[in-house]
Design a protein around this motif. Structure first.
Motif, PDB file in Angstrom:
ATOM      1  N   PRO A   1       0.834  -1.208   0.000  1.00 17.88           N
ATOM      2  CA  PRO A   1       0.000   0.000   0.000  1.00 17.88           C
ATOM      3  C   PRO A   1       0.866   1.256   0.000  1.00 17.88           C
ATOM      4  CG  PRO A   1      -0.787  -1.574   1.631  1.00 17.88           C
ATOM      5  CD  PRO A   1       0.517  -2.087   1.141  1.00 17.88           C
ATOM      6  N   GLN A   2       0.448   2.244  -0.779  1.00 13.52           N
ATOM      7  CA  GLN A   2       1.200   3.490  -0.895  1.00 13.52           C
ATOM      8  C   GLN A   2       0.302   4.674  -0.562  1.00 13.52           C
ATOM      9  OE1 GLN A   2       2.985   3.625  -4.792  1.00 13.52           O
ATOM     10  NE2 GLN A   2       3.624   1.493  -4.718  1.00 13.52           N
ATOM     11  N   MET A   3       0.930   5.776  -0.147  1.00 13.03           N
ATOM     12  CA  MET A   3       0.199   6.999   0.173  1.00 13.03           C
ATOM     13  C   MET A   3       0.905   8.187  -0.459  1.00 13.03           C
ATOM     14  SD  MET A   3      -1.217   6.739   4.101  1.00 13.03           S
ATOM     15  CE  MET A   3       0.406   6.990   4.797  1.00 13.03           C
ATOM     16  N   VAL A   4       0.115   9.083  -1.045  1.00 15.03           N
ATOM     17  CA  VAL A   4       0.697  10.256  -1.700  1.00 15.03           C
ATOM     18  C   VAL A   4       1.208  11.272  -0.683  1.00 15.03           C
ATOM     19  CG1 VAL A   4      -0.716  10.001  -3.754  1.00 15.03           C
ATOM     20  CG2 VAL A   4      -1.587  11.350  -1.837  1.00 15.03           C
ATOM     21  N   THR A   5       0.822  11.130   0.587  1.00 13.64           N
ATOM     22  CA  THR A   5       1.235  12.104   1.603  1.00 13.64           C
ATOM     23  C   THR A   5       2.646  11.860   2.122  1.00 13.64           C
ATOM     24  OG1 THR A   5       0.195  10.724   3.317  1.00 13.64           O
ATOM     25  CG2 THR A   5      -1.130  12.512   2.364  1.00 13.64           C
ATOM     26  N   ILE A   6       3.254  10.736   1.776  1.00 14.17           N
ATOM     27  CA  ILE A   6       4.593  10.424   2.266  1.00 14.17           C
ATOM     28  C   ILE A   6       5.624  11.250   1.492  1.00 14.17           C
ATOM     29  CG2 ILE A   6       6.331   8.620   2.552  1.00 14.17           C
ATOM     30  CD1 ILE A   6       4.090   6.598   2.774  1.00 14.17           C
ATOM     31  N   SER A   7       6.445  12.009   2.206  1.00 18.49           N
ATOM     32  CA  SER A   7       7.471  12.867   1.613  1.00 18.49           C
ATOM     33  C   SER A   7       8.859  12.395   2.062  1.00 18.49           C
ATOM     34  CB  SER A   7       7.238  14.328   2.033  1.00 18.49           C
ATOM     35  OG  SER A   7       7.451  14.464   3.425  1.00 18.49           O
ATOM     36  N   PRO A   8       9.934  12.919   1.458  1.00 16.01           N
ATOM     37  CA  PRO A   8      11.284  12.490   1.853  1.00 16.01           C
ATOM     38  C   PRO A   8      11.635  12.816   3.300  1.00 16.01           C
ATOM     39  CG  PRO A   8      11.327  13.576  -0.275  1.00 16.01           C
ATOM     40  CD  PRO A   8       9.955  13.797   0.278  1.00 16.01           C
ATOM     41  N   ARG A   9      11.015  13.863   3.859  1.00 18.92           N
ATOM     42  CA  ARG A   9      11.241  14.264   5.267  1.00 18.92           C
ATOM     43  C   ARG A   9      12.729  14.513   5.557  1.00 18.92           C
ATOM     44  NH1 ARG A   9       7.340  10.163   6.075  1.00 18.92           N
ATOM     45  NH2 ARG A   9       8.949   8.706   6.696  1.00 18.92           N
ATOM     46  N   TRP A  10      13.325  15.445   4.826  1.00 15.75           N
ATOM     47  CA  TRP A  10      14.733  15.776   5.038  1.00 15.75           C
ATOM     48  C   TRP A  10      14.952  16.529   6.343  1.00 15.75           C
ATOM     49  CZ3 TRP A  10      18.414  13.506   2.466  1.00 15.75           C
ATOM     50  CH2 TRP A  10      18.158  13.014   1.191  1.00 15.75           C
ATOM     51  N   LEU A  11      13.934  17.263   6.804  1.00 14.59           N
ATOM     52  CA  LEU A  11      14.123  18.113   7.976  1.00 14.59           C
ATOM     53  C   LEU A  11      14.511  17.309   9.204  1.00 14.59           C
ATOM     54  CD1 LEU A  11      13.961  20.890   9.310  1.00 14.59           C
ATOM     55  CD2 LEU A  11      11.527  20.480   9.701  1.00 14.59           C
ATOM     56  N   THR A  12      13.802  16.221   9.461  1.00 16.58           N
ATOM     57  CA  THR A  12      14.095  15.428  10.660  1.00 16.58           C
ATOM     58  C   THR A  12      15.473  14.773  10.591  1.00 16.58           C
ATOM     59  OG1 THR A  12      12.912  13.556   9.654  1.00 16.58           O
ATOM     60  CG2 THR A  12      11.671  14.983  11.157  1.00 16.58           C
ATOM     61  N   ARG A  13      15.991  14.591   9.381  1.00 14.73           N
ATOM     62  CA  ARG A  13      17.329  14.007   9.253  1.00 14.73           C
ATOM     63  C   ARG A  13      18.427  15.049   9.452  1.00 14.73           C
ATOM     64  NH1 ARG A  13      16.495  10.476   3.678  1.00 14.73           N
ATOM     65  NH2 ARG A  13      14.345   9.810   4.085  1.00 14.73           N
ATOM     66  N   LEU A  14      18.143  16.299   9.120  1.00 18.13           N
ATOM     67  CA  LEU A  14      19.171  17.339   9.170  1.00 18.13           C
ATOM     68  C   LEU A  14      19.236  18.053  10.521  1.00 18.13           C
ATOM     69  CD1 LEU A  14      18.603  18.912   5.633  1.00 18.13           C
ATOM     70  CD2 LEU A  14      20.471  17.411   6.335  1.00 18.13           C
ATOM     71  N   LEU A  15      18.152  18.051  11.280  1.00 12.82           N
ATOM     72  CA  LEU A  15      18.151  18.763  12.552  1.00 12.82           C
ATOM     73  C   LEU A  15      19.076  18.087  13.556  1.00 12.82           C
ATOM     74  CD1 LEU A  15      14.381  19.666  13.081  1.00 12.82           C
ATOM     75  CD2 LEU A  15      16.257  21.217  12.553  1.00 12.82           C
ATOM     76  N   ASN A  16      19.602  18.890  14.465  1.00 11.35           N
ATOM     77  CA  ASN A  16      20.472  18.385  15.527  1.00 11.35           C
ATOM     78  C   ASN A  16      19.603  18.010  16.728  1.00 11.35           C
ATOM     79  OD1 ASN A  16      22.689  17.764  17.114  1.00 11.35           O
ATOM     80  ND2 ASN A  16      23.007  19.877  17.759  1.00 11.35           N
ATOM     81  N   TRP A  17      19.412  16.730  16.937  1.00 12.15           N
ATOM     82  CA  TRP A  17      18.532  16.265  18.005  1.00 12.15           C
ATOM     83  C   TRP A  17      19.270  16.209  19.331  1.00 12.15           C
ATOM     84  CZ3 TRP A  17      13.464  15.918  17.079  1.00 12.15           C
ATOM     85  CH2 TRP A  17      13.051  15.827  15.753  1.00 12.15           C
TER      86      TRP A  17
END
Length: 208
Positions: free
Chosen positions: A29-45
């Protein structure tokens, strides 16, 4: 009339019936709302103790007195660094939901893809999309609502231009890790760059 019936009589297996014996190639199953989500990968957690992040600051940095003196002895200023008494606190927020799957459904319809796994996967993808959206748009802690007024600029003439980008970079006190832009802002910036390149090309070819 009889000749017409003979012409319409089926003489071979049709496509609709034949497909019942065929195995269709299926995707997950696929969803069109899924994005690459680069922000969560680039932020300093940062690990947050007790679910609270307290942002402590100097109350008035301009009130700190220091001296760049000559070699002669003289009285040095006495100073101290004051802190804000009520610093801003960010409380940890949870993005959550409940996924319901009937046991009958998961038992009967889990080949070739497991129903429970796919339901959880898509729900988790939606949770991650919501997380990124809140990091940008939340009115309490979102990036758009946390920008200091001194870091805000207005474009000179409508769409963002290379000049606006230069002015934005001049406000950064250290090298930025990345730029976060709306897709429409990126498109407008690209059109402005194309327009300038086209203008320079025409001027170079025919300066008079």
């Amino acid at each position: 009339m009889a000749d017409q019936n003979i012409k319409n009589q089926q003489t071979a297996l049709g496509d609709v019936a034949a497909r019942q014996l065929a195995i269709a190639t299926r995707t997950v199953p696929q969803m069109v709302t899924i994005s690459p989500r680069w922000l969560t990968r680039l932020l300093n957690w940062v690990p947050v103790e007790s679910g609270v992040y307290r942002l402590n600051k100097v109350k008035d940095a301009t009130a700190i007195e220091v001296d760049c003196s000559s070699r002669d002895e003289h009285v040095l200023p006495q100073t101290f660094v004051d802190y804000i008494e009520n610093p801003r606190e960010y409380n940890l927020a949870a993005v959550q939901t409940i996924v319901d799957v009937h046991t009958r459904v998961s038992d009967l319809y889990s080949k070739p893809y497991n129903q429970i796994s796919e339901q959880l996967r898509l729900a988790i993808e939606t949770i991650k999309e919501k997380q990124e959206s809140e990091l940008i748009n939340n009115r309490e802690y979102g990036l758009l609502h946390s920008v200091a007024p001194s870091q805000r600029i207005k474009t000179r003439s409508g769409a963002p231009t290379p000049d606006d980008l230069d002015e934005l970079i001049s406000l950064v006190w250290k090298e930025p890790g990345f730029f976060l832009l709306h897709p429409q802002a990126i498109a407008a910036f690209g059109r402005e760059c194309t327009r300038r390149v086209s203008y320079l090309a025409r001027y170079t070819i025919n300066p008079f």
